[in-house]
Scaffold this active site. Structure first.
Site, PDB file in Angstrom:
ATOM      1  N   ARG A 165      64.894  37.344  41.934  1.00  0.00           N
ATOM      2  CA  ARG A 165      65.725  36.183  42.268  1.00  0.00           C
ATOM      3  C   ARG A 165      66.604  35.775  41.100  1.00  0.00           C
ATOM      4  O   ARG A 165      67.783  35.435  41.278  1.00  0.00           O
ATOM      5  CB  ARG A 165      64.825  35.008  42.683  1.00  0.00           C
ATOM      6  CG  ARG A 165      65.598  33.702  42.936  1.00  0.00           C
ATOM      7  CD  ARG A 165      64.662  32.577  43.390  1.00  0.00           C
ATOM      8  NE  ARG A 165      65.383  31.333  43.569  1.00  0.00           N
ATOM      9  CZ  ARG A 165      65.520  30.399  42.640  1.00  0.00           C
ATOM     10  NH1 ARG A 165      64.982  30.578  41.439  1.00  0.00           N
ATOM     11  NH2 ARG A 165      66.200  29.286  42.889  1.00  0.00           N
ATOM     12  N   LEU A 223      62.707   6.281  31.005  1.00  0.00           N
ATOM     13  CA  LEU A 223      63.821   6.165  31.943  1.00  0.00           C
ATOM     14  C   LEU A 223      63.600   5.074  32.980  1.00  0.00           C
ATOM     15  O   LEU A 223      64.564   4.487  33.482  1.00  0.00           O
ATOM     16  CB  LEU A 223      64.057   7.506  32.646  1.00  0.00           C
ATOM     17  CG  LEU A 223      64.621   8.626  31.776  1.00  0.00           C
ATOM     18  CD1 LEU A 223      64.502   9.965  32.495  1.00  0.00           C
ATOM     19  CD2 LEU A 223      66.083   8.349  31.419  1.00  0.00           C
ATOM     20  N   PHE A 273      69.563  14.550  31.061  1.00  0.00           N
ATOM     21  CA  PHE A 273      68.681  15.664  31.397  1.00  0.00           C
ATOM     22  C   PHE A 273      67.223  15.225  31.518  1.00  0.00           C
ATOM     23  O   PHE A 273      66.351  16.050  31.776  1.00  0.00           O
ATOM     24  CB  PHE A 273      68.794  16.770  30.339  1.00  0.00           C
ATOM     25  CG  PHE A 273      69.859  17.789  30.633  1.00  0.00           C
ATOM     26  CD1 PHE A 273      69.536  19.124  30.808  1.00  0.00           C
ATOM     27  CD2 PHE A 273      71.189  17.418  30.748  1.00  0.00           C
ATOM     28  CE1 PHE A 273      70.514  20.071  31.083  1.00  0.00           C
ATOM     29  CE2 PHE A 273      72.179  18.356  31.018  1.00  0.00           C
ATOM     30  CZ  PHE A 273      71.839  19.695  31.189  1.00  0.00           C
ATOM     31  N   ASP A 320      63.729  10.647  24.633  1.00  0.00           N
ATOM     32  CA  ASP A 320      62.696  11.221  25.480  1.00  0.00           C
ATOM     33  C   ASP A 320      61.527  10.246  25.424  1.00  0.00           C
ATOM     34  O   ASP A 320      61.638   9.162  24.840  1.00  0.00           O
ATOM     35  CB  ASP A 320      62.293  12.623  24.985  1.00  0.00           C
ATOM     36  CG  ASP A 320      61.847  13.536  26.114  1.00  0.00           C
ATOM     37  OD1 ASP A 320      60.872  13.170  26.805  1.00  0.00           O
ATOM     38  OD2 ASP A 320      62.465  14.589  26.332  1.00  0.00           O
ATOM     39  N   TYR A 348      61.315  16.605  44.419  1.00  0.00           N
ATOM     40  CA  TYR A 348      62.143  16.823  43.223  1.00  0.00           C
ATOM     41  C   TYR A 348      63.605  17.033  43.631  1.00  0.00           C
ATOM     42  O   TYR A 348      64.514  16.416  43.058  1.00  0.00           O
ATOM     43  CB  TYR A 348      61.607  18.044  42.467  1.00  0.00           C
ATOM     44  CG  TYR A 348      62.471  18.506  41.312  1.00  0.00           C
ATOM     45  CD1 TYR A 348      62.452  17.838  40.090  1.00  0.00           C
ATOM     46  CD2 TYR A 348      63.299  19.624  41.441  1.00  0.00           C
ATOM     47  CE1 TYR A 348      63.241  18.257  39.031  1.00  0.00           C
ATOM     48  CE2 TYR A 348      64.089  20.052  40.383  1.00  0.00           C
ATOM     49  CZ  TYR A 348      64.056  19.368  39.189  1.00  0.00           C
ATOM     50  OH  TYR A 348      64.844  19.789  38.143  1.00  0.00           O
TER      51      TYR A 348
END
Length: 279
Positions: free
Chosen positions: A173, A52, A71, A33, A136
């Site tokens: 939802r 990343l 992820f 991370d 996104y």
């Protein structure tokens, strides 16, 4: 057992639930991370800080890896300039490094937001056309197409997990979209241990009575969810106002992300409980 498994986004909420089970699938789990550290490590786990968007860091991270569970990303809608580095360039860096380092498979955290503008009453399957609801979601479309291209052209396998709502059930939802943490772990495990996957897409959703998506084309992965959000229905529906058929957040698969302006947070319109797992 694999020798080396890499998990990006290990410092996030979903990553916190994946670290322990993934540490048992390989001799070494390398968690990564952009945090300085992620606290106490599990047996066989090692932490590496890596951006990343930094190709050299990602190539070093994947050296000797058998698979990567990717992820890591900005996990919300944001301006395109913010999404570009970690979510788009980062995905390219992971796939290119995986190819160059001989990694067998990428397991990718995609999202319902890749198809979020489809009408909620449409029972969509994994072959439905991309219809992103945000920058996104657009980045998720890019990574899915990237994975398909690397399979077609270079034989690099990937499984794309279109996660719906992996968080506590706090809305009507979520009675359809909920993915429990136990089912998340099963989903990722099946994406890893299925012998051959080629290029596969599967929705990350529990066995909800009201699930709005169809996983029948992904049955080869062996994912059989066990949890059902219907257990929360009585309390949730009693507290929820009547649905508004003019509200994109209620009428589209992407929920709040389908209703916000591009670049504006979708999570800010939601009630996400931060129940990150503590080691």
């Amino acid at each position: 057992m694999m020798k080396k498994l890499v998990l990006t986004g290990a410092g996030g909420r979903l990553g916190s639930y994946l670290r322990e089970p993934l540490s048992k699938l390989a001799e070494e789990l390398v968690s990564s991370d952009i945090l300085e550290d992620i606290g106490t490590l599990y047996p066989g786990e090692r932490y590496v800080k890596a951006d990343l968007a930094d190709a050299s860091a990602i190539h070093a991270l994947l050296e000797g890896a058998d698979m990567v569970v990717h992820f890591g990303a900005i996990g919300d809608e944001a301006p395109f300039e913010d999404i570009l580095g970690p979510n788009i360039i980062g995905a390219y860096n992971v796939w290119e490094a995986a190819y160059q380092k001989g990694v067998r498979r990428v397991v990718y955290a995609s999202s319902i937001h890749a198809v979020g503008m489809h009408a909620k009453q449409d029972f969509i399957d994994t072959e439905v056309a991309h219809r992103p609801d945000t920058f996104y979601g657009l980045a998720k479309c890019f990574a899915e197409d990237l994975g398909k291209m690397y399979w077609d052209k270079r034989g690099l396998e990937s499984v794309h997990l279109r996660i719906l709502s992996c968080a506590q059930v706090t809305s009507a939802r979520a009675l359809g979209t909920w993915l429990s943490y136990d089912d998340l772990i099963q989903l990722v495990t099946r994406a890893i241990d299925t012998p051959t996957v080629g290029f596969s897409v599967i929705y990350g959703v529990s066995d909800n009575d009201r699930a709005p998506v169809d996983n029948s084309r992904a049955s080869h992965l062996g994912y059989r969810p066990r949890d059902n959000a219907e257990q929360f229905a009585l309390d949730i529906l009693a507290a929820e106002p009547l649905a508004d058929s003019t509200d994109s957040a209620q009428m589209c698969h992407g929920g709040a992300f389908a209703a916000v302006d591009l670049g504006q947070s979708g999570q800010a319109q939601m009630s996400i409980v931060d129940d990150k797992k503590k080691v």
